[in-house]
Design an enzyme around this catalytic site. Sequence first.
Site: not given
Ligand code: NAD
Ligand code: DAU
Length: 351
Positions: A135-137, A160, A164
């Site tokens: 992730t970019d985070e 988190y 990562k």
């Molecule tokens: P998500 O939370 O929707 O899904 C995570 C999945 O992993 C779930 O199905 C969960 O059951 C499974 N899981 C959790 N713990 C586990 C374990 N111990 N063993 C096996 N499975 C397990 O997450 P997502 O948003 O789909 O993100 C997927 C990946 O992409 C993550 O690694 C996250 O860091 C990365 N990522 C997410 C975003 C985003 O915006 N959502 C952006 C950049 C990177």
């Molecule tokens: O940048 C990539 C990341 O994006 C991934 O690695 C993470 O898995 C994914 O969850 C996401 O992280 P963020 O913290 O950026 O996403 P989130 O949707 O939780 O929040 C997006 C922005 O919105 C953040 O600035 C917090 C704000 N927010 C979020 C929630 C849930 C609010 O203002 N209100 C809310 O209720």
Amino acid sequence: MNILVTGVAGFIGSNFVYQYLKDHPGDSLIGFDALTYAGNLDNLSNIPEGEKKRFHFVKGDITDPEQIKATFNRYDIQGVINFAAESHVDRSIHDPAIFLRTNILGTHTLLDAAKTAWLRDGKWKENTTFLQVSTDEVYGALGPDGLFRETTPLDPHSPYSASKAGSDLIVKAYHDTFSMPVVITRCSNNYGPYQFPEKLIPLIITRALDHQSIPVYGDGRQIRDWLYVMDHCRAIDLAFHKGKAGEVYNIGGSNERENIFIVKTILQFLSEMTGDSDINEDLISYVTDRLGHDRRYAIDASKIQRELGWVPETSFEEGIRNTIQWYLVHRNWVKSVISGEYQSFYKKNYG
Ligand code: NAD
Ligand code: DAU
């Protein structure tokens, strides 16, 4: 080719499975997932009949070496794509330990099993790749200017993002120490179908449809760089097949938006699409800011564009409208994934 894909029952993993099975008719996927609160097998229930024989599901935990080893022994795995993670920043603030366990130790368990299976007499089996979805985070936060590049130093702030970054570093260590063929991708914020409604965009949609308040953290002027999930999945596919071992690829849509803009845009689109005038900006509620809230993320994706020919294909407006449409049609899905566990977590922490 058999590829072990972890986290397949979550948001990005499930979207990836659909796209990959369609685009690679010669490959099979072994989907591995612990089915935590964020994982739902229903997310995979639309695999077309003709593709089902190329998808095998294993319920298991990536921190369990025996389960991973058994999966490597059962299937001739040539690639790993690791999506499995605890992924929600707010949860990591309330309960960091599970993030360290799953994201760091789980990634290491996978690396070690792949090394055992692929490294023989000092030589790596041909055509094997371990792709870590990061992730970019991990880069921390930006001020008003600048972009995250692959060379930007890691500076994570939340449990988190620290977990990562820890997983990225252990993946890198396996490359640097053992010459393991690894690739790391670092993407910005995704949105699209099957995203668990604790994340900003599906939270806005699902709460607004029920006329519930939309919690905006702090001043709402934090910036994220939004990318439609299918564009992320195509980038991972390219990085897995064509990425150079040991390299990192940033992925992002050059689509920076303030959170408050996202909230207002979705409320406006939702109101238009449903004809419900009670969905309006009166639902917005400014609440206490997230601890350690990163102000701005923005990705320079020029490396993956230049070296692997990736470009995002979905405009923000098209992606948001598709996403809203999906949540309108799948209101029962939302009800089923919002389990008691989620409701009590939400109530305890956000009232
Ligand atoms: P998500 O939370 O929707 O899904 C995570 C999945 O992993 C779930 O199905 C969960 O059951 C499974 N899981 C959790 N713990 C586990 C374990 N111990 N063993 C096996 N499975 C397990 O997450 P997502 O948003 O789909 O993100 C997927 C990946 O992409 C993550 O690694 C996250 O860091 C990365 N990522 C997410 C975003 C985003 O915006 N959502 C952006 C950049 C990177
Ligand atoms: O940048 C990539 C990341 O994006 C991934 O690695 C993470 O898995 C994914 O969850 C996401 O992280 P963020 O913290 O950026 O996403 P989130 O949707 O939780 O929040 C997006 C922005 O919105 C953040 O600035 C917090 C704000 N927010 C979020 C929630 C849930 C609010 O203002 N209100 C809310 O209720």
